[in-house]
Motif scaffolding. Sequence first.
Motif, PDB file in Angstrom:
ATOM      1  N   SER A   4     -10.227  60.655  11.021  1.00 56.50           N
ATOM      2  CA  SER A   4      -8.830  60.466  11.816  1.00 56.50           C
ATOM      3  C   SER A   4      -8.790  59.448  12.654  1.00 56.50           C
ATOM      4  N   ARG A  72      -3.744  60.915   0.175  1.00 59.04           N
ATOM      5  CA  ARG A  72      -3.211  62.182   0.920  1.00 59.04           C
ATOM      6  C   ARG A  72      -4.384  62.584   1.729  1.00 59.04           C
ATOM      7  N   ILE A  75      -3.972  61.222   5.387  1.00 58.46           N
ATOM      8  CA  ILE A  75      -3.075  61.660   5.971  1.00 58.46           C
ATOM      9  C   ILE A  75      -3.518  63.171   6.613  1.00 58.46           C
ATOM     10  N   LEU A  76      -4.152  63.814   5.616  1.00 59.93           N
ATOM     11  CA  LEU A  76      -4.613  65.265   6.061  1.00 59.93           C
ATOM     12  C   LEU A  76      -5.604  65.189   7.385  1.00 59.93           C
ATOM     13  N   MET A  78      -5.462  63.198   9.694  1.00 67.87           N
ATOM     14  CA  MET A  78      -4.746  63.024  10.922  1.00 67.87           C
ATOM     15  C   MET A  78      -3.957  63.933  11.255  1.00 67.87           C
ATOM     16  N   ARG A  79      -3.120  64.648  10.244  1.00 68.62           N
ATOM     17  CA  ARG A  79      -2.752  65.952  10.830  1.00 68.62           C
ATOM     18  C   ARG A  79      -3.329  67.051  11.345  1.00 68.62           C
ATOM     19  N   ASN A  80      -4.703  67.199  10.503  1.00 70.66           N
ATOM     20  CA  ASN A  80      -5.402  68.356  11.032  1.00 70.66           C
ATOM     21  C   ASN A  80      -6.131  67.910  12.517  1.00 70.66           C
ATOM     22  N   TYR A  81      -6.168  66.556  12.724  1.00 70.92           N
ATOM     23  CA  TYR A  81      -6.467  66.460  14.268  1.00 70.92           C
ATOM     24  C   TYR A  81      -5.196  66.579  15.111  1.00 70.92           C
ATOM     25  N   LEU A  82      -4.213  66.443  14.581  1.00 67.29           N
ATOM     26  CA  LEU A  82      -3.071  66.669  15.459  1.00 67.29           C
ATOM     27  C   LEU A  82      -2.718  67.920  15.652  1.00 67.29           C
ATOM     28  N   ASP A  83      -2.882  68.848  14.531  1.00 63.88           N
ATOM     29  CA  ASP A  83      -2.561  70.260  14.583  1.00 63.88           C
ATOM     30  C   ASP A  83      -3.631  71.052  15.677  1.00 63.88           C
ATOM     31  N   TRP A  86      -1.732  70.935  18.766  1.00 60.61           N
ATOM     32  CA  TRP A  86      -0.660  71.797  18.490  1.00 60.61           C
ATOM     33  C   TRP A  86      -0.943  73.387  18.828  1.00 60.61           C
TER      34      TRP A  86
END
Length: 111
Positions: A4, A72, A75-76, A78-83, A86
């Motif tokens: 990420s 993909r 992107i996943l 980065m998304r896992n990092y941001l999740d 959250w």
Amino acid sequence: MSASSKAFNALGDPTRRAIFEKLRERPLAVVDIAEGLPVSRPAVSQHLKVLKEAKLINIKTYGTKNIYEVNREGILAMRNYLDKFWDQALENFKALAEKAEKEKNDHQKNK
């Protein structure tokens, strides 16, 4: 460096972000990616190399032509990092709401 971190660092450059956003729409060849950008094709190729190293794009070869597409996996990452942010924010909100409810109930008992 984590996947990420590499991805976010790669997208820190405005030209690489512009390239990545073009590839979001559809896979493209370097000539198509360079169109409309204020940099040369060799510069675009260097930016594509950085995006590939960050696992944000893949390259498929068709004959003598390389076609670039979004990966993909990057992107996943980065998304896992941001999740994680959250999830932590939701946990903090829940704890705060439970604390406020407990204080309210304690206050009503003490009346």
